[in-house]
Design an enzyme around this catalytic site. Structure first.
Site, PDB file in Angstrom:
ATOM      1  N   HIS A 132     -25.622 -21.089  -5.765  1.00 19.41           N
ATOM      2  CA  HIS A 132     -26.684 -20.111  -5.977  1.00 19.41           C
ATOM      3  C   HIS A 132     -27.363 -19.911  -4.628  1.00 19.41           C
ATOM      4  CE1 HIS A 132     -29.665 -17.847  -8.308  1.00 19.41           C
ATOM      5  NE2 HIS A 132     -30.474 -18.224  -7.331  1.00 19.41           N
ATOM      6  N   CYS A 133     -27.304 -18.696  -4.108  1.00 21.14           N
ATOM      7  CA  CYS A 133     -27.844 -18.411  -2.775  1.00 21.14           C
ATOM      8  C   CYS A 133     -29.282 -17.921  -2.896  1.00 21.14           C
ATOM      9  CB  CYS A 133     -26.992 -17.360  -2.076  1.00 21.14           C
ATOM     10  SG  CYS A 133     -27.580 -16.972  -0.420  1.00 21.14           S
TER      11      CYS A 133
END
Length: 185
Positions: A132-133
């Site tokens: 998850h960026c």
């Protein structure tokens, strides 16, 4: 909310007992930092670079890559990373008898593929979950993997061109004294 929790959300740092949530703060911070840095570069360096006719391609290239970076960021932010959708016609409790329990997600009620993982921030299962960026406020998975790495590559090329443009600016301004040659008094 204090400044440490904002910094913690930005850097995805969490305490053991704090539930993490999706936050647009890092995405907004990205746009602010990109905008301010580009404005500083544009108004301080590009006049000198454009004055030297042989380097005007560099300024155009930096502007193009800046715009492309922002567009790719928006594209990846709003792209589907590969969410697994639940089949409503199949009862989840009935799957427990026919499918191995580790292949089922108890949060999403879906059958997971081998490289699927549940993202606690998005609260969805992502096929081929990478991470998850926080900078795009989205997961990276099967659906947007190549878009994300294209964004990272374009961002890298943009930053390298800015470093090169800074070197050209220093050479033109301080060693060649191009602005004095352009505007002799």
């Amino acid at each position: 909310m204090n400044e440490w929790s904002i910094l913690g959300d930005c850097l995805m740092i969490r305490s053991t007992f704090k539930k993490q949530n999706k936050s647009p703060f890092t995405l907004i911070l990205y746009y602010i930092l990109m905008g301010i840095s580009f404005c500083l570069i544009y108004y301080s360096m590009f006049e000198v670079i454009w004055a030297a006719k042989t380097w005007d391609w560099l300024a155009r290239g930096c502007i193009s890559l800046f715009i492309l970076s922002l567009l790719l960021n928006v594209l990846v932010t709003f792209s589907n990373p590969g969410h697994l959708e639940r089949d409503e016609s199949i009862p989840f409790n009935g799957l427990l008898d026919t499918v191995e329990a580790s292949s089922l997600c108890p949060d999403c009620y879906v059958i997971r593929s081998p490289r699927c993982r549940h993202c606690n921030l998005c609260n969805k299962c992502i096929d081929r979950f990478d991470h998850h960026c926080p900078w795009i406020n989205n997961c990276i998975g099967k659906g947007n993997f190549w878009k994300f790495y294209t964004f990272v590559l374009v961002q890298l090329i943009y930053l390298l061109m800015i470093v090169f443009a800074t070197g050209v600016y220093v050479k033109l301004e301080f060693f060649d004294d191009i602005m004095v040659q352009e505007h002799p008094d």
